[in-house]
Design a protein around this motif. Structure first.
Motif, short mmCIF file in Angstrom:
data_model
loop_
_atom_site.label_atom_id
_atom_site.label_comp_id
_atom_site.label_asym_id
_atom_site.label_seq_id
_atom_site.Cartn_x
_atom_site.Cartn_y
_atom_site.Cartn_z
N ASN A 178 -3.29 2.11 -6.16
CA ASN A 178 -4.10 3.12 -5.46
C ASN A 178 -4.53 2.70 -4.05
OD1 ASN A 178 -4.04 4.85 -7.74
ND2 ASN A 178 -5.58 3.51 -8.72
N LEU A 179 -3.92 1.64 -3.54
CA LEU A 179 -4.32 1.16 -2.20
C LEU A 179 -3.66 1.98 -1.10
CD1 LEU A 179 -4.12 -2.73 -2.68
CD2 LEU A 179 -6.14 -1.26 -2.84
N ARG A 180 -4.46 2.29 -0.06
CA ARG A 180 -3.93 3.05 1.08
C ARG A 180 -4.04 2.17 2.34
NH1 ARG A 180 -7.15 8.46 1.53
NH2 ARG A 180 -8.81 6.92 1.71
N SER A 181 -3.00 2.17 3.11
CA SER A 181 -3.00 1.32 4.31
C SER A 181 -4.11 1.71 5.27
CB SER A 181 -1.64 1.40 5.02
OG SER A 181 -1.35 2.73 5.39
N GLN A 182 -4.48 2.98 5.28
CA GLN A 182 -5.50 3.46 6.24
C GLN A 182 -6.90 2.92 5.91
OE1 GLN A 182 -4.62 7.56 5.15
NE2 GLN A 182 -6.78 7.88 4.68
N ASP A 183 -7.06 2.31 4.73
CA ASP A 183 -8.36 1.75 4.36
C ASP A 183 -8.54 0.31 4.85
OD1 ASP A 183 -9.03 4.11 3.08
OD2 ASP A 183 -8.25 3.44 1.13
N THR A 189 0.85 -1.20 0.00
CA THR A 189 0.00 0.00 0.00
C THR A 189 0.88 1.25 0.00
OG1 THR A 189 -0.10 -0.12 2.42
CG2 THR A 189 -1.96 -1.08 1.21
N ASP A 190 0.21 2.39 -0.13
CA ASP A 190 0.89 3.69 -0.02
C ASP A 190 2.07 3.82 -0.99
OD1 ASP A 190 -0.93 4.13 2.05
OD2 ASP A 190 0.45 3.40 3.57
N LYS A 241 4.20 1.58 -2.11
CA LYS A 241 5.44 0.83 -1.82
C LYS A 241 5.74 -0.23 -2.87
CE LYS A 241 6.32 2.66 2.30
NZ LYS A 241 5.43 2.31 3.38
#
Length: 734
Positions: free
Chosen positions: A246-251, A235-236, A238
């Protein structure tokens, strides 16, 4: 300082001489090849003791060879360390370290999308993504944990079938043979052309850590079982993988064991288990220090640039992780040299859940029963279970007494028996049996137990405590009953408040209280004061009888004795006051009673409100438990009973046989209590002490008064004391 170094060297030389060579067991041809090169490198560097390589072919063969003195050491992963320790007594002596941040372990986590409202308690029926069949973080730990915690049950130890029944659909790469249920591969994607679906390799796009996470990210599954670093790695920004751009760790969030959720960075406190690093195992009689010193000299010489042989690199042999993991940065000595300590409780329990093996299950489970009516019901139960193809099959074994059942199970001539509190104590303490499953008596009460309490009237001018009971008048449910006699009297004796002489407990009670009503204490040789407060029926007959003709009998009767000011304290169960006040009981004596007019006496000398029974009670009274030999797989026993109650657990099942009803067999509480609504897992209460609880055990041991001590007398006394009284009450819950 110099002297201490010399002493150390002398000790090391002595230890080295005692182990002249270390025979390393290898699990493949490639590993044997690397081991031979390691042996030559060590010899060329003058490292002692000498390292020899032997061919084992598999980890299981290697552990057997080490046990049989045909080899000395092998490196194993967590699951194999568990098996080697449990089955052969092997011990871990050297551990691998992978990075400085978390050292010798990583964490298995359950990941969901944020806002999904899923917890660890609501996984049943959702879809799941796994790294691969039999892989540690993706299968072993989550499946073992779910079984161990009682959330997932496996009849006949068929784990793949259990998982396919539990989740609505899954992707478990590698579970694609005919032996596996189809739903385990249902969510898998295959390669770009849709081929190689559910393969345990990179052709399956949902394989491994990244694949299981992708399965979740693309909404194929609702939960992914991966390791703690997977989400941050994908994510983010990396990773370059297009699916993750487009993946975010906060999701995403983690599911914690306690039912809460946490941010993906909180994996140290929110995980399914800490997974131990691989370790070198040896026999219990092998000096682990020598093995570490050998490998430590090796890693100082052959871990880094400039040497031809590399201990932590397998590329030269066309494979990965030979002898040691390629990601190992160093080897450390394991000080505890104990497999349980190295694995840790979380992982150990997951492995115990996973140890349910269909190949080691007996054909049948021999159930011990003790009366003609129980034999009758057990026979019907065996037939009903067989018709539904439940496994293992039930066979009924008859004994004269519950204690004879315990003895038969100890000798492995029988397998299981259902027992109540005092018998669980004897089964555990004297015969070494353990609980495999328990009963629950209320659909909304997960504690599957009730509380024995001391109930008094609220009186600000005379707020006496548990220590002030001498000389008071007492109301009891009946002689030998749990909440009304055994627990309060046992606790008062154990605390030294009541002091029996010559083992005569009834006499001691009659001297302690000024007067009492103890229904059924109207027997020869019993002090008349124990029946002094009893009132009999409406015409004054049947005074002190153990039946409803005595108006002060049982829970409501003991409470009535208090409410009508005949007694100062009533020993009942926690729900009694609520069942007979605030309009719940419309009889004339109870019609105007309010629950707020009563209080509880606590063990610590305080008083509390009647609603605070969970904190203020004399003891938590345990439910009945199914007791088995410690070698019996408790998950197989619970798996059978849990599946059985799907068919035979409630009155309207339409399947004929009813597990929790004895009326057809002209008896009460046959095998299971009639008041049971469910069979429940033991969870963390794996021993008789944990099942019964310290308060209950204290009250039970109070009935084995110190004056009647002596190893033989302890169990005899509780049996003698309870036997007569329990004969009166086998049909009651208290």
């Amino acid at each position: 300082m110099k002297n201490s170094r010399n002493v150390f060297l002398l000790l090391f030389v002595h230890a080295t001489l005692s182990l002249e060579r270390v025979r390393w067991c290898t699990v493949s041809q490639q590993e044997l090849s690397k081991c031979n090169d390691m042996s030559k490198a060590f010899a060329g560097a003058g490292i002692l003791p000498s390292l020899e390589c032997t061919e084992g072919g598999s980890a299981a063969n290697c552990t057997q060879m080490i046990k049989d003195y045909l080899a000395d050491a092998v490196t194993l992963n967590g699951r194999l360390i568990y098996q080697a320790g449990k089955e052969h007594g092997l011990k871990p002596v050297v551990g691998e370290v992978y990075d400085q941040e978390i050292g010798t372990s990583y964490y298995a986590v359950a990941v969901v999308k944020k806002g999904s409202n899923i917890t660890i308690n609501s996984l049943k029926g959702i879809s799941s993504c796994h790294t691969g069949i039999n892989r540690t973080a993706g299968w072993d730990v989550p499946v073992g944990y779910l079984i161990d915690s009682g959330r997932l049950t496996a009849m006949g130890c068929d784990l793949p079938k259990a998982v396919s029944d539990y989740f609505s659909a899954s992707c478990v790469p590698g579970a694609n043979s005919v032996n596996y249920p189809k739903s385990l591969c249902q969510l898998c994607k295959g390669d770009l052309s849709g081929q190689n679906k559910c393969r345990a390799n990179s052709q399956e796009q949902y394989y491994d850590y990244s694949g299981a996470f992708r399965c979740l990210a693309e909404d194929a599954g609702t939960v992914a079982f991966v390791k703690h670093s997977t989400v941050p790695e994908y994510t983010d920004g990396k990773t370059l993988s297009s699916w993750a751009q487009n993946l975010r760790s906060q999701d995403f969030q983690l599911l914690c064991r306690d039912g809460s959720t946490a941010d993906v960075t909180e994996w140290r406190t929110c995980h399914l288990a800490r997974i131990p690093a691989r370790a070198v195992v040896v026999r219990p009689d092998t000096d682990g220090t020598v093995v570490f010193q050998l490998l430590n000299q090796g890693q100082q010489r052959f871990n880094g640039a400039g040497t031809k042989f590399q201990m932590f690199d397998s590329t030269a042999y066309g494979a990965q992780n030979l002898i040691f993991r390629d990601s190992t940065t160093e080897l450390i000595a394991i000080t505890s040299q104990n497999y349980q300590a190295w694995l840790g409780d979380e992982y150990l329990h997951a492995m115990e859940g996973l140890s349910c093996d269909p190949n080691t299950l007996p054909e049948s489970l021999n159930w011990c029963v003790i009366s003609t009516e129980e034999i009758w019901k057990c026979g019907e139960m065996a037939t009903a279970f067989r018709k539904k193809n439940l496994k293992p099959a039930i066979q009924c074994i008859s004994a004269k007494t519950k204690e004879e059942c315990m003895e038969l199970i100890q000798k492995k001539e029988s397998d299981a028996v259902a027992l109540g509190g005092a018998d669980i104590y004897t089964a555990g303490k004297t015969y070494g049996l353990v609980p495999a499953a328990g009963e629950s008596y209320s659909a909304d009460d997960n504690s599957n137990a009730y509380y024995a309490v001391a109930l008094v009237k609220r009186n600000p001018s005379n707020a006496f405590t548990i220590s002030d009971l001498r000389g008071k008048k007492s109301c009891h449910t009946g002689l030998g009953r749990t909440a009304g006699w055994n627990i309060p009297i046992g606790m008062l004796i154990k605390k030294g408040i009541i002091k029996p002489r010559d083992c005569n407990i009834p006499q001691a009670v009659s001297e302690f209280f000024s007067a009492s009503c103890v229904p059924s204490a109207n027997q020869d040789n019993y002090p008349s004061k124990l029946c002094q407060l009893c009132i009999g029926d409406d015409s004054g007959n049947n005074k002190c009888s153990a039946s409803s003709q005595e108006r002060y009998y049982s829970y409501s009767g003991a409470f009535r004795c208090l409410a009508q000011d005949s007694g100062d304290v009533a020993f009942v169960k926690h729900s009694t006051v609520f069942e007979n006040t605030d309009g719940k009981n419309t009889e004339s004596w109870a019609r105007n009673l309010k629950s707020s007019d009563f209080q509880l006496l606590c063990r610590n000398g305080a008083r509390a409100e009647v609603t605070q029974f969970a904190q203020c009670h004399l003891a938590r009274v345990p439910a009945q438990a199914i007791m088995v030999h410690p070698d019996t797989n408790i998950f197989a026993v619970y798996g059978l009973l849990d599946k059985a109650q799907d068919y035979f657990g409630n009155d309207s099942n339409g399947n004929g046989f009813k597990m929790f009803d004895s009326s057809t067999f002209q008896g009460k509480n046959l095998i299971f209590k009639d008041s049971a609504v469910q069979i429940v897992p033991v969870k963390e209460r794996r021993t008789y002490k944990e099942w019964l609880g310290s308060e209950y055990i204290e009250s039970l041991e109070g009935m084995q008064t110190p004056q009647c001590s002596g190893s033989a007398a302890i169990t005899t006394n509780v049996a003698v004391l309870l036997a007569g009284s329990l004969l009166l009450t086998t049909a009651t819950t208290s």
